[in-house]
Enzyme design. Structure first.
Site, mmCIF file in Angstrom:
data_model
loop_
_atom_site.group_PDB
_atom_site.id
_atom_site.type_symbol
_atom_site.label_atom_id
_atom_site.label_comp_id
_atom_site.label_asym_id
_atom_site.label_seq_id
_atom_site.Cartn_x
_atom_site.Cartn_y
_atom_site.Cartn_z
ATOM 1 N N GLY A 199 0.829 -1.204 0.000
ATOM 2 C CA GLY A 199 0.000 0.000 0.000
ATOM 3 C C GLY A 199 0.861 1.251 0.000
ATOM 4 C CB SER A 200 -0.028 4.717 0.916
ATOM 5 O OG SER A 200 -1.121 4.776 0.019
ATOM 6 C CB VAL A 201 4.186 1.954 3.826
ATOM 7 C CG1 VAL A 201 3.317 2.284 5.028
ATOM 8 C CG2 VAL A 201 3.921 0.536 3.331
ATOM 9 C CB ILE A 202 5.450 1.362 -1.651
ATOM 10 C CG1 ILE A 202 6.718 0.779 -2.319
ATOM 11 C CG2 ILE A 202 4.525 1.943 -2.702
ATOM 12 C CD1 ILE A 202 7.522 -0.100 -1.442
#
Length: 668
Positions: free
Chosen positions: A410-413
């Site tokens: 998800g958005s932690v990348i």
């Protein structure tokens, strides 16, 4: 006269040929015997014994005895030293129909090298035309010390298994007092009632209790073992049962229980199949062996080597034939911090997920958590089918090790995508992109597919705004600008599609099923952690270390004595770009999607992420995994990457951020 000379010449040839044949036959005969001996072909050896030896020593005294002794003592690498008989000795042997050959035997055993000197007497036996040399055998050929009798003894001393300890010498796996719980039958007050109570309390079947009580050796006053338990499993309800007694023994204990089960693993009795795979003498059928986790990974270092003494006892005196001292197993000291491990596990409160904690300045691994879990003490001391059935049929799958597995990030990348774009020179952090509405598509090649974002703004979106609000469209646009090949290369600089340089085996983090990004839709989805990209929690934590180390990604360590602060990847971004990302990660907590983690007296930085797990692209709603990667803004001595499954109904990634902030505040 000519005939006489001819016959004399032929007789000389026959004599010479005969001598040559006998010389070769005698020496080769003993060569053949020692070759059979070396190959442990005891029946072939027996066939070469003299008739007198066969009458005196039957096959059970020779063949069977050799077989048993060599197996019991794990004899290997047999070697023989002797000098072949010369011509003069051979002539004497032919004349006397007997010969003696001194020899030395060298071998390895379960207790180490054994060597002895002996003499072999060979006798010429058989009919005139079929004579051959046979060995006059006696038990001295087994070991010279038992020529005239004596018993071979084998004594063993079991090693103490090495312990597994954390960075502060707190044990994760230790040798401690355990209780052997048993029944003394003559103490029964109400037998049926007590058996039921014992079975319920110890979580075993009544049939198992009755089977133990009905063993042939049982007497009313004897202690009948039922089950081993840890000391903290001893309860007042057990103590109150009249027939119950306990004995103290030493056993393997796991103080953290379920909190570190997947990391540490457990030991169990060795199986027959495992025993066959081991070197002779390394294990016995009653030994325990590491079955999973660190217990299995470091089995060779933890198990130690048993002490063994081989003795010959004769006339009341004991002679040592070979001796190997016991070597206790090695203690393993980890970088793991017990308190961090426990706090992170407790944060799940039974929910499913995985977390990794590292020291972001050294690469030391502080915690590796998989939830839900199981108690390894139960695995060691409870072999009932009910326990395994319960664990295997649990829909939350507590036996699966989630921290070695990979998941969509998800958005932690997104900070990683930003770093790749800045490194490539395609992303200017100060440049704002004009983005209208809540969806975006890059043209006909995308079909009906659109990227969606969770919030909109009427201002141009720059990097800070995009990370603070977690704008999917901004990162999809930046990934398209970077391009397929460059983005794949950028992800590989963060270690994706590569073995994690770590002692504990992990599933590799991957960009996609084939390691490429085939089209723009997949490229766009990957930029914000959807698509097919998957990472482990430990790898994700490491991917954030360049932001705290001037662009250097650290190598993870697990063993305390290993060198720390080693670079895995260097120059991923510039120090200035790393500082920029750090500043934004703090603003995500103060002003963005992770405000739930904003604690005034204890500043935290980090990034949230939600991975949608849809079965198809047209599915509106699916399950969600929530992520948060966070660390103390000032101290920067711990960084946690935490994922919780199925968070769609409990606050999504905000809930995870709250748990990480709570753990950090407790630890600090």
């Amino acid at each position: 006269m000519r005939k006489l000379l001819f016959y004399a010449f032929m007789l000389m040839i026959v004599f010479i040929t005969g001598c040559s044949k006998e010389e070769i036959t005698l020496n080769e005969r003993f060569d053949a015997y020692t070759n059979h001996w070396q190959e442990m072909q005891f029946e072939n050896m027996y066939a070469m014994h003299t008739e007198k030896s066969k009458e005196t020593y039957q096959t059970e005294d020779s063949v069977d005895r050799y077989q048993k002794i060599y197996e019991d003592l794990a004899i290997t690498d047999l070697q023989f030293e002797y000098e072949k008989l010369d011509e003069e000795a051979l002539e004497a042997a032919m004349e006397n129909e007997t010969a003696t050959i001194p020899f030395t035997v060298n071998m390895n055993s379960i207790a180490g090298p054994i060597s002895f000197d002996y003499e072999a007497t060979l006798n010429l036996e058989g009919e005139e035309d079929e004579k051959d040399w046979f060995i006059d055998w006696d038990p001295g050929f087994i070991f010279s010390q038992i020529k005239d009798g004596g018993e071979i003894g084998l004594k063993t001393v079991q090693p103490k298994r090495g312990e597994i300890l954390d960075r502060n010498r707190i044990p994760l796996a230790m040798n401690d007092i355990v209780y052997e719980i048993g029944i003394i039958p003559e103490r029964f007050v109400s037998k049926d009632e007590e058996i039921k109570q014992i079975a319920d309390t110890l979580n075993i079947s009544e049939e198992a209790v009755n089977e133990a009580l009905n063993a042939a050796w049982v007497e009313p006053n004897l202690f009948v073992p039922i089950k081993r338990i840890t000391t903290d499993q001893w309860t007042e309800s057990l103590a109150s049962i009249p027939s119950i007694d306990r004995k103290e023994e030493t056993g393997r204990v796991y103080p953290l229980g379920a909190a570190a089960a997947h990391l540490v693993g457990y030991i169990r009795p060795i199986t027959a199949e495992e025993l066959e795979e081991q070197e002779p003498g390394m294990y016995s059928p009653n030994d325990m062996i590491g079955k999973r986790g660190l217990e299995q990974l470091f089995e060779d270092r933890l198990k130690g080597e048993q002490g063994v003494t081989i003795t010959i006892e004769k006339d009341g005196e004991e002679t040592i034939l070979a001796e190997k001292e016991v070597q206790d197993g090695e203690n393993i000291y980890l970088t793991i911090d017990t308190i961090t491990q426990e706090k992170l596990y407790e944060a799940y409160d039974g929910e499913s997920g995985t977390a990794a904690a590292i020291h972001p300045k050294t690469g030391e691994t502080l915690a590796l958590v998989s939830s839900p879990s199981f108690n390894p003490n139960d695995i060691v001391y409870d072999s009932s089918a009910d326990l395994w059935n319960e664990l295997e049929n649990d829909e939350q799958q507590p036996l699966i090790n989630r921290f070695t597995s990979t998941f969509a990030p998800g958005s932690v990348i997104k900070p990683i995508t930003a770093a790749i774009g800045m490194k490539q020179g395609t992303l200017d952090p100060d440049e704002g992109l004009e983005i209208e509405g809540m969806t975006w598509s890059n043209g006909e090649g995308w079909g009906d597919y659109e990227v969606r974002r969770v919030s909109a703004t009427d201002k141009p979106v720059d990097l800070e705004d995009a990370l603070v609000r977690s704008d999917n469209i901004y990162f999809a646009m930046q990934a398209v600008e970077i391009g397929h090949e460059a983005f794949v290369t950028g992800l590989k600089t963060f270690g994706l599609e590569e073995d994690l340089p770590f002692e504990y085996p992990f599933t590799n983090s991957t960009i996609s099923s084939d390691g490429t990004l085939s089209d723009e839709v997949q490229l766009a989805n990957t930029s914000y952690g959807q698509g097919q990209i998957e990472v482990s929690s430990l790898h994700l934590a490491l991917m954030y270390t360049p932001f705290l180390n001037d662009g250097t990604m650290l190598k993870p360590t697990l063993i305390l004595d290993d060198e720390h602060s080693q670079a895995w990847k260097e120059d991923i971004i510039t120090p200035e770009q790393a500082t920029l990302i750090q500043d934004i990660l703090r603003k995500i907590v103060t002003d963005g999607t992770a405000q739930v983690a904003n604690i005034q007296e204890f500043p935290i930085s980090g990034k949230t992420g939600t991975a949608e797990l849809k079965l198809s692209s047209d599915q509106e709603d699916g399950k969600e995994n929530g992520w948060f990667v966070g660390y103390p803004t000032d101290d920067q001595d711990i960084l946690i990457a935490m994922m919780m499954e199925n968070v769609q109904d409990i606050g999504a990634s905000s809930y995870v951020a709250e748990q990480v902030a709570d753990v950090l505040s407790q630890l600090k």
